[in-house]
Design an enzyme around this catalytic site. Structure first.
Site, mmCIF file in Angstrom:
data_model
loop_
_atom_site.group_PDB
_atom_site.id
_atom_site.type_symbol
_atom_site.label_atom_id
_atom_site.label_comp_id
_atom_site.label_asym_id
_atom_site.label_seq_id
_atom_site.Cartn_x
_atom_site.Cartn_y
_atom_site.Cartn_z
ATOM 1 N N HIS A 90 0.840 -1.207 0.000
ATOM 2 C CA HIS A 90 0.000 0.000 0.000
ATOM 3 C C HIS A 90 0.874 1.256 0.000
ATOM 4 O O HIS A 90 1.247 1.787 1.045
ATOM 5 C CB HIS A 90 -0.897 0.013 1.239
ATOM 6 C CG HIS A 90 -1.989 1.024 1.185
ATOM 7 N ND1 HIS A 90 -3.270 0.773 1.628
ATOM 8 C CD2 HIS A 90 -2.017 2.312 0.753
ATOM 9 C CE1 HIS A 90 -4.024 1.840 1.466
ATOM 10 N NE2 HIS A 90 -3.266 2.793 0.943
ATOM 11 N N GLY A 131 -2.326 12.513 4.591
ATOM 12 C CA GLY A 131 -1.277 11.608 4.141
ATOM 13 C C GLY A 131 0.090 11.925 4.697
ATOM 14 O O GLY A 131 0.492 13.097 4.768
ATOM 15 N N ARG A 183 2.275 8.502 -6.967
ATOM 16 C CA ARG A 183 1.757 9.754 -7.538
ATOM 17 C C ARG A 183 1.969 9.932 -9.045
ATOM 18 O O ARG A 183 1.616 10.975 -9.576
ATOM 19 C CB ARG A 183 2.364 10.959 -6.806
ATOM 20 C CG ARG A 183 2.224 10.957 -5.292
ATOM 21 C CD ARG A 183 0.798 10.906 -4.835
ATOM 22 N NE ARG A 183 0.662 11.212 -3.402
ATOM 23 C CZ ARG A 183 -0.429 11.003 -2.692
ATOM 24 N NH1 ARG A 183 -1.491 10.452 -3.257
ATOM 25 N NH2 ARG A 183 -0.478 11.326 -1.410
ATOM 26 N N ASP A 219 -8.765 2.974 -3.412
ATOM 27 C CA ASP A 219 -8.139 3.582 -2.241
ATOM 28 C C ASP A 219 -8.214 5.109 -2.305
ATOM 29 O O ASP A 219 -8.036 5.720 -3.353
ATOM 30 C CB ASP A 219 -6.679 3.157 -2.118
ATOM 31 C CG ASP A 219 -6.091 3.619 -0.802
ATOM 32 O OD1 ASP A 219 -6.606 3.199 0.240
ATOM 33 O OD2 ASP A 219 -5.149 4.427 -0.821
ATOM 34 N N ASP A 251 1.089 2.918 3.770
ATOM 35 C CA ASP A 251 0.231 3.927 3.142
ATOM 36 C C ASP A 251 1.060 5.182 2.864
ATOM 37 O O ASP A 251 0.605 6.308 3.085
ATOM 38 C CB ASP A 251 -0.985 4.255 4.007
ATOM 39 C CG ASP A 251 -2.062 5.032 3.263
ATOM 40 O OD1 ASP A 251 -1.928 5.221 2.037
ATOM 41 O OD2 ASP A 251 -3.032 5.471 3.916
ATOM 42 N N ASN A 256 -5.223 5.905 -7.341
ATOM 43 C CA ASN A 256 -5.830 7.252 -7.342
ATOM 44 C C ASN A 256 -4.840 8.269 -7.911
ATOM 45 O O ASN A 256 -4.243 9.073 -7.208
ATOM 46 C CB ASN A 256 -6.314 7.648 -5.946
ATOM 47 C CG ASN A 256 -5.281 7.459 -4.859
ATOM 48 O OD1 ASN A 256 -4.340 6.693 -4.998
ATOM 49 N ND2 ASN A 256 -5.457 8.168 -3.756
ATOM 50 N N HIS A 306 -10.628 0.304 0.818
ATOM 51 C CA HIS A 306 -10.561 1.500 1.642
ATOM 52 C C HIS A 306 -11.959 1.669 2.232
ATOM 53 O O HIS A 306 -12.902 1.996 1.524
ATOM 54 C CB HIS A 306 -10.185 2.708 0.780
ATOM 55 C CG HIS A 306 -10.234 4.027 1.495
ATOM 56 N ND1 HIS A 306 -9.096 4.759 1.779
ATOM 57 C CD2 HIS A 306 -11.280 4.754 1.967
ATOM 58 C CE1 HIS A 306 -9.448 5.876 2.398
ATOM 59 N NE2 HIS A 306 -10.766 5.900 2.518
#
Length: 396
Positions: A40, A302, A44, A131, A283, A74, A158
């Site tokens: 996980h 985050g 980006r 997610d 994460d 994402n 998620h």
């Protein structure tokens, strides 16, 4: 040199290919481990290159001892079609220094309105996840599970009920009340988990729960496992060693899900010890300094974690004797690889100095992200080198 192992059979796949070369890694004081695996992370790319790239993300992972990671979808564009996923795959082939396995989204654009063509994207996706957003529709999640089961793929959920958020951004606990912050209730996480577990009973889907943070989540998953459901889960180091009493008015303490109460943290530790929690996942979610510099209320959700995860777990769990090193290797190497079908190749290993204390300084990170709740903490465990397939990919 000390080699820590989960068991002889699990270690054999990489031990036979172990080759340690170079003056920097020749000292007998270093410990050698199999390459870690994080299922996980957020690298980006494509879409948000100021935050992180495949290049910088994989370098950060290697600096943390990882030789395999799974990247969340994402992005911009979202990894919701073969063409969109191909953009990420091209970047991985060009720039990744370790093994990078991308997720595919569950719904188109992660909007929750239409399922992706799961069959078309299956061969290149490690699993399916929306997610960053929970799948709000019970019917849509059930259909996704049915299709994933036919494809022999995992749903990695998620779990977040948008109807219970009310603009919250930290845990709905004592700190939020004392400082006038909007809170996120625990039910927004455990409610969707309870719903999804009912669907797992109906569909027989292989199901993985991302970043659990509440005591209710632990108990629900514990009971599901006792029932024999095909369910696993992960949590992050920060949820295991921090709670909302440790919050500060800074964006480096803001993540989703948030740091919960002391009781929640205690339950997570108990879940780790009894096997309810299967693996550690960071994460890793880098943002720019500007995005993280707006306090708890205004900063983006985050934090980064690849370069601190092992040291946090070693310092807080292995050194005090709460878990063995074998158990930590299962959490960070073998369990995630087994669940997600990720091989541990010959020559995947990492070397660590376990004796020298290190103060966490985000300015030394290879990640573009600098926001970590562990800034300034003194930890044991410094990565000396990481090898992927026998090739040196990180050297301190």
């Amino acid at each position: 040199m000390t080699a820590y192992m989960d068991n002889q059979s699990a270690l054999a796949a990489w031990r036979s290919g172990l080759k340690i070369e170079g003056d920097a890694v020749s000292s007998s004081k270093y410990a050698v481990f199999p390459g870690f695996c994080d299922v996980h992370v957020h690298f980006r790319e494509p879409g948000f290159l100021l935050k992180e790239t495949i290049l910088t993300g994989s370098q950060s992972a290697a600096a943390g001892g990882y030789t395999a990671v799974c990247t969340m979808p994402n992005l911009n564009p979202v990894s919701d079609s073969p063409g969109h996923l191909q953009i990420q795959l091209d970047a991985i082939r060009r720039d990744a220094s370790i093994a990078v396995y991308p997720y595919a989204a569950i719904t188109v654009g992660e909007k929750g309105e239409e399922l992706v063509d799961m069959e078309a994207i299956a061969k290149d996706a490690i699993a399916y996840s929306d997610d960053g957003r929970g799948v709000q529709s019970r019917e849509m999640m059930k259909e996704a599970m049915l299709r994933a089961k036919k494809l022999n793929k995992l749903i990695a959920a998620h779990c977040e009920d948008n109807s219970l958020l009310f603009g919250g951004y930290i845990h709905d606990g004592e700190y939020a009340k004392a400082h006038g912050h909007k809170g996120i209730c625990s039910e927004s996480e455990w409610g969707p988990i309870a719903r999804d577990l009912e669907l797992v009973r109906e569909t027989g889907c292989s199901y993985h729960v991302c970043h659990i943070s509440t005591k209710e989540s632990v108990e629900l998953i514990r009971k599901a496992k006792q029932e024999g459901l095909d369910v696993t889960c992960e949590t992050g180091p920060h949820y295991l060693v921090m709670d909302d009493s440790m919050l500060q008015e800074h964006g480096r303490f803001k993540m989703n899900p948030p740091l919960r109460s002391a009781d929640d943290r205690k339950a997570l530790v108990e879940g780790l010890l009894d096997g309810t929690i299967d693996m550690i996942a960071t994460d890793h979610a880098p943002h720019t300094a500007e995005e993280k510099g707006k306090g708890l209320s205004g900063s983006a959700f985050g934090v980064v974690g690849l370069e601190t995860a092992f040291a946090v777990m070693y310092t807080h769990f292995v050194k005090p004797g709460l878990i063995t090193m074998d158990k930590l290797m299962d959490l960070m190497v073998f369990a995630p690889r087994k669940r997600f079908g990720i091989p541990l190749e010959d020559g995947d290993y990492t070397l660590w100095d376990l004796d020298t204390p290190v103060t966490v300084d985000p300015e030394t990170f290879l990640s573009k992200g600098r926001a970590t709740p562990f800034e300034g903490a003194q930890l044991f465990g410094r990565c000396i080198a990481t090898y992927k397939g026998g090739q040196l990919v990180f050297k301190a």
